[in-house]
Each structure stands twice: as C-alpha cells, then as structure tokens.
Design an enzyme around this catalytic site. Sequence first.
Site, mmCIF file in Angstrom:
data_model
loop_
_atom_site.group_PDB
_atom_site.id
_atom_site.type_symbol
_atom_site.label_atom_id
_atom_site.label_comp_id
_atom_site.label_asym_id
_atom_site.label_seq_id
_atom_site.Cartn_x
_atom_site.Cartn_y
_atom_site.Cartn_z
ATOM 1 N N MET A 98 0.803 -1.232 0.000
ATOM 2 C CA MET A 98 0.000 0.000 0.000
ATOM 3 C C MET A 98 0.834 1.280 0.000
ATOM 4 O O MET A 98 0.372 2.324 0.443
ATOM 5 C CB MET A 98 -0.972 -0.011 1.198
ATOM 6 C CG MET A 98 -1.923 -1.200 1.199
ATOM 7 S SD MET A 98 -2.741 -1.451 -0.389
ATOM 8 C CE MET A 98 -3.936 -0.118 -0.302
ATOM 9 N N ARG A 99 2.056 1.198 -0.503
ATOM 10 C CA ARG A 99 2.877 2.418 -0.583
ATOM 11 C C ARG A 99 3.387 2.613 -1.999
ATOM 12 O O ARG A 99 3.620 1.635 -2.722
ATOM 13 C CB ARG A 99 4.053 2.326 0.381
ATOM 14 C CG ARG A 99 3.567 2.313 1.820
ATOM 15 C CD ARG A 99 4.718 2.384 2.773
ATOM 16 N NE ARG A 99 4.230 2.129 4.119
ATOM 17 C CZ ARG A 99 4.093 3.065 5.053
ATOM 18 N NH1 ARG A 99 4.391 4.319 4.797
ATOM 19 N NH2 ARG A 99 3.646 2.737 6.250
ATOM 20 N N ASN A 115 2.822 -5.127 -10.281
ATOM 21 C CA ASN A 115 1.815 -4.807 -9.266
ATOM 22 C C ASN A 115 0.465 -5.355 -9.725
ATOM 23 O O ASN A 115 0.179 -5.398 -10.927
ATOM 24 C CB ASN A 115 1.716 -3.291 -9.098
ATOM 25 C CG ASN A 115 0.680 -2.880 -8.070
ATOM 26 O OD1 ASN A 115 0.604 -3.444 -6.980
ATOM 27 N ND2 ASN A 115 -0.166 -1.905 -8.411
ATOM 28 N N HIS A 117 -3.586 -4.580 -9.374
ATOM 29 C CA HIS A 117 -4.484 -3.500 -8.962
ATOM 30 C C HIS A 117 -5.934 -3.924 -9.213
ATOM 31 O O HIS A 117 -6.242 -4.460 -10.278
ATOM 32 C CB HIS A 117 -4.170 -2.223 -9.745
ATOM 33 C CG HIS A 117 -5.039 -1.081 -9.339
ATOM 34 N ND1 HIS A 117 -4.837 -0.369 -8.172
ATOM 35 C CD2 HIS A 117 -6.156 -0.561 -9.905
ATOM 36 C CE1 HIS A 117 -5.769 0.547 -8.055
ATOM 37 N NE2 HIS A 117 -6.597 0.456 -9.088
ATOM 38 N N VAL A 152 1.416 6.353 -10.169
ATOM 39 C CA VAL A 152 0.598 5.509 -9.287
ATOM 40 C C VAL A 152 -0.311 4.637 -10.161
ATOM 41 O O VAL A 152 -1.153 5.162 -10.893
ATOM 42 C CB VAL A 152 -0.250 6.374 -8.326
ATOM 43 C CG1 VAL A 152 -1.172 5.499 -7.487
ATOM 44 C CG2 VAL A 152 0.653 7.194 -7.423
ATOM 45 N N ALA A 181 -10.351 -13.147 -9.222
ATOM 46 C CA ALA A 181 -9.707 -12.936 -10.527
ATOM 47 C C ALA A 181 -8.217 -12.604 -10.351
ATOM 48 O O ALA A 181 -7.365 -13.114 -11.096
ATOM 49 C CB ALA A 181 -10.429 -11.829 -11.285
HETATM 50 C C1 GRF Z 1 -5.748 -6.629 -3.505
HETATM 51 O O1 GRF Z 1 -7.085 -6.460 -3.861
HETATM 52 C C2 GRF Z 1 -4.855 -5.785 -4.365
HETATM 53 O O2 GRF Z 1 -5.300 -5.605 -5.665
HETATM 54 C C3 GRF Z 1 -4.885 -4.482 -3.627
HETATM 55 O O3 GRF Z 1 -4.874 -4.837 -2.267
HETATM 56 C C4 GRF Z 1 -5.468 -6.115 -2.102
HETATM 57 C C5 GRF Z 1 -4.504 -6.982 -1.340
HETATM 58 O O4 GRF Z 1 -5.083 -8.161 -0.908
HETATM 59 N N1 GRF Z 1 -3.803 -3.619 -4.038
HETATM 60 P P1 GRF Z 1 -4.190 -9.352 -0.301
HETATM 61 O O5 GRF Z 1 -3.339 -8.756 0.793
HETATM 62 O O6 GRF Z 1 -3.370 -9.934 -1.417
HETATM 63 O O7 GRF Z 1 -5.182 -10.326 0.247
#
Ligand code: GRF
Length: 209
Positions: A98-99, A115, A117, A152, A181
Amino acid sequence: MGVSSEELRIGVLGSGTGSNCEAILQACERGQIPGRVVVVVSDIADALILERARKRGIPAHFVGPSRFKTKLEPELEQRIVDILREKGVELVALAGYMRVVKTPLLSSFAGKMLNVHPSLLPSFPGLHAWEQALTYGVRVTGCTVHFVNEGVDAGPVILQQAVPVQAGDTPATLHQRIQIAEHALLPEAIRLFALRKLQVTGRQVKILE
Ligand code: GRF
C-alpha cells in the site's frame, strides 16, 4: 530446499492479508510458475502476509515504521533493496503493497517489478478501486497486472481480467469477486515473466508465443 538456477527468485511485498501472495506461493508449489518466493517484506509489523511466509519457512521481514503514510523514507527503501539483493531477487511482486515505490527501490528493480491492482486501469487508480467502481456505477470492472513505474498504478499493462458488477453488490462482495480474478491473473503474469515471454516497448507489452 535449494533454489535451482532455472527458478526465478521472487520477492513479494505486501501490507495486508496476503491472499495474492498465497496464490503466488501455491502457483510456485504446483509448478505453474518456474520460480520460488525467496523473501516476503511488509511495512506492517503484524501483517498476515508475513505469517504466511513464516509458516512455509520463507524469510519474512517487517521494514518500517515510516513517518509517511503513502511512501517510505529512502533509507527504509534502501533496507528493502538490501534484503531483496541479499536473497538474489530477480522479480519483485507487489501484492497489496500500500505504498508508492520510489527511489532507490524502484530504480534498483526497474522493469523487474509487477503490481496487481483491483480495477481495469486506467480506470480507478489509487485506493479502494472497487468502491470507486461502485460509486461511479460501472457495469464492468476487474483487475490489472502491470509493470511498476514512477506513476501511481500507471505502468505498462501486462494482463487484465474483467469482472462484472452485479445488482446488490456491496464494496465487500465486489472486492471479493475481483480478488478471485487477481489470484489467477497475478501468478499468470509472473509465469510469463519467468518464461521471458514479456517484451516491453514503451507502454506496450507484447506476450511472446
Ligand atoms: C488486492 O485487492 C490488491 O489488488 C490491492 O490490495 C489487495 C490486497 O489483498 N492492491 P491481499 O493482501 O493480497 O489479500
């Protein structure tokens, strides 16, 4: 167990429950990805993602705390670089990290960082993408795996999967469907990377036969 030279050495960064990390671990275990997760790093000391790694005997590191919310100090990023380098990491998978990744971490793994998303980029970058999709009222959203660049959620797109929004969806039910998914898409992108089937030219990612 040793890591054979043909296996891609993967480092995973995450901040949360690590369900995407779990999907990568399982894909490696069943041989879908010719690779192995050699280290997991989190910016959250008690994140479940670290627990998942430790359970399997995979080195798991907390790197923090930071005085910033959305990025790390360069010194902390350098600590992550050192950890990843020490393990010979060849690909960094951001799995719910989350950074925003900056220098020196991004520059050290340029072209070697993916990454996942939870939207069809470029729609709904940033936080809580599934909530953004619901609020906007789209009929279809999904998930994207992309290379990481300075922006980002802005790097070249590798794979995308559409997920329909259903009547009565709440943020939680939609996110859950998107995550299912994601758990297929992220390992598949890593598999393609490991097999050197991703050729990047500018924003275009060609998937080689
Ligand atoms: C996922 O939905 C990812 O796309 C988002 O944060 C969530 C992380 O979930 N960036 P996890 O920690 O893999 O369960």
